[in-house]
Design a protein around this motif. Sequence first.
Motif, PDB file in Angstrom:
ATOM      1  N   ARG A 130      -6.169   3.295   3.388  1.00  0.00           N
ATOM      2  CA  ARG A 130      -6.751   3.386   2.016  1.00  0.00           C
ATOM      3  C   ARG A 130      -5.785   2.789   0.993  1.00  0.00           C
ATOM      4  NH1 ARG A 130      -6.508   7.589  -1.401  1.00  0.00           N
ATOM      5  NH2 ARG A 130      -4.836   8.713  -0.230  1.00  0.00           N
ATOM      6  N   CYS A 131      -4.771   2.887   1.049  1.00  0.00           N
ATOM      7  CA  CYS A 131      -3.722   2.255   0.256  1.00  0.00           C
ATOM      8  C   CYS A 131      -2.771   1.273   0.736  1.00  0.00           C
ATOM      9  CB  CYS A 131      -2.966   3.164  -0.649  1.00  0.00           C
ATOM     10  SG  CYS A 131      -2.029   2.691  -2.069  1.00  0.00           S
ATOM     11  N   PRO A 132      -3.056   0.075   1.053  1.00  0.00           N
ATOM     12  CA  PRO A 132      -2.180  -0.862   1.685  1.00  0.00           C
ATOM     13  C   PRO A 132      -0.911  -1.275   1.049  1.00  0.00           C
ATOM     14  CG  PRO A 132      -4.002  -1.868   0.979  1.00  0.00           C
ATOM     15  CD  PRO A 132      -4.389  -0.522   0.778  1.00  0.00           C
ATOM     16  N   THR A 133      -0.998  -0.967  -0.336  1.00  0.00           N
ATOM     17  CA  THR A 133       0.176  -1.155  -0.912  1.00  0.00           C
ATOM     18  C   THR A 133       1.100  -0.344  -1.417  1.00  0.00           C
ATOM     19  OG1 THR A 133      -1.077  -1.152  -3.142  1.00  0.00           O
ATOM     20  CG2 THR A 133      -0.938  -3.346  -2.086  1.00  0.00           C
ATOM     21  N   LEU A 172      12.029  -0.371  -9.005  1.00  0.00           N
ATOM     22  CA  LEU A 172      11.384  -0.399  -7.857  1.00  0.00           C
ATOM     23  C   LEU A 172       9.959  -0.127  -8.286  1.00  0.00           C
ATOM     24  CD1 LEU A 172      13.879   1.550  -5.619  1.00  0.00           C
ATOM     25  CD2 LEU A 172      13.702  -0.771  -6.019  1.00  0.00           C
ATOM     26  N   SER A 173       9.163  -0.766  -7.697  1.00  0.00           N
ATOM     27  CA  SER A 173       7.747  -0.589  -7.853  1.00  0.00           C
ATOM     28  C   SER A 173       6.849  -1.163  -7.029  1.00  0.00           C
ATOM     29  CB  SER A 173       7.289  -1.519  -9.305  1.00  0.00           C
ATOM     30  OG  SER A 173       7.316  -2.910  -8.889  1.00  0.00           O
ATOM     31  N   GLY A 174       5.455  -1.006  -7.229  1.00  0.00           N
ATOM     32  CA  GLY A 174       4.557  -1.686  -6.059  1.00  0.00           C
ATOM     33  C   GLY A 174       4.246  -3.089  -6.447  1.00  0.00           C
ATOM     34  N   PRO A 175       3.211  -3.938  -6.052  1.00  0.00           N
ATOM     35  CA  PRO A 175       3.406  -5.290  -6.188  1.00  0.00           C
ATOM     36  C   PRO A 175       3.116  -5.521  -7.831  1.00  0.00           C
ATOM     37  CG  PRO A 175       2.070  -4.735  -4.638  1.00  0.00           C
ATOM     38  CD  PRO A 175       2.552  -3.381  -5.109  1.00  0.00           C
TER      39      PRO A 175
END
Length: 440
Positions: A333-336, A366-369
């Motif tokens: 559901r949340c690949p990232t 630090l983060s997502g894409p």
Amino acid sequence: MIGGGGDGTVWTDVDGSLLEGGGQILRNSAAYSVIFNRPVRVFNIRAKRKNPGLAAQHLASLQLVADVCGASDGFEGGYVGSCQIGLRPSKLEGGSFEADPGTAGSISLMIQASLPTLLFAGGETHLTLQGGTDVSFSPSVNYLAEALFPRLRQMGASVDMQVVKRGLFPKGGGKVKLQVQPLKEPLRPIELNGAFEGIDASSGRLRGGPSALTEVSVRVFGAGNSDVVAEAESAKHSAIERCGEKLQRGEWVLGEGVGDWGSVKLSGQVDRLIPGQSVQKGVTGTGVDITVKRADGSVYHSCIPTDRKERVGDTVLKAADALDECLGGSNGRCPTGTGGYATVDEHLQDQLILPMALANGRSRMLSGPPTLHTQTAIHIASLFTSAKFTIRAIGAEAEYQDLSCRGLHVIECDGIGFSTSSENPGGIAASATSSASGVS
């Protein structure tokens, strides 16, 4: 073209249609222009939008920036619908200023446009801003208070905000007062590593973290009659229940030292907005704010005003699900997902790019894409400064058995250490034309 009369002005030209292609390009370009006292032209403004050109909110933001730097006479193309503007900054002074788009235009975006410049003003600044405080397609004023301002204070900024009245779509009418003290030294770099300690060279696994999740708070406002307030109460309970389910199911990573989801503090409140007092007369509506905190100081925020065409319950789901990437692991559901290692949400990710570029040293988060807004902010920074950004997809590099974190990225910036006494501010030649550019 604006400023094409051969008066000797050296312009920095920015293509407003690149990357995100919206108002962020205007806000960041104007801020750098004023801070570095460098004339800027932005063309193809919001070319990718359904209604291209300046909207009332963008115009109010730009006029505010022009006012604070004494460039009212040097602001060209300032009308609703304009697809090109020019700004010739003058001396950046402190003082008292007002802005009102006459609509529900976002007050938060007006603050984001002007605040970077005010940090380098010649004195204390007071702003009185009117418009929307909780509107779609922009962060709420709660986001500024809970997420952005604490990080800017960590970098040395002094900013205080008072919400006098809330403003909702379509009437606006909100009122916010802002007080900003000028910096006495360059912004400090910010290290948002959380409990992450790097990747183990032998095993390839991440070392340290994620930090313990300590608190989830839900805040729902209701403006209107008793039925609307009852709807807000229902939304509060639904939001608390939804967040609790995410903790219980492991959709949000609890972090180190948290043995059971029940140890996380879950709370909620309803703010009743009385028409004619705390909100514009005749306005009705609700909105959901969710704030999540970890022990390392990381704050994640989701804010969604209710679209009157949808059920409040759907708004609750959207607000909670919006935090999955930074709080949860990668899944179908949340690949990232970031495995809970992210120290910023997707909104704070792009809002910190400008102060990181100006800071004195290396900043890290630090983060997502990287979002398209973040890529755009880095591109605009590259036009005006010599700050160096590096983005590394460490989640894809690591092997992690128990929890996938494929979306985890590190964004680093070697800032320029700008101060008002800097020579060759920004380190970039004044003559430049924008084109899409990447980072290492």
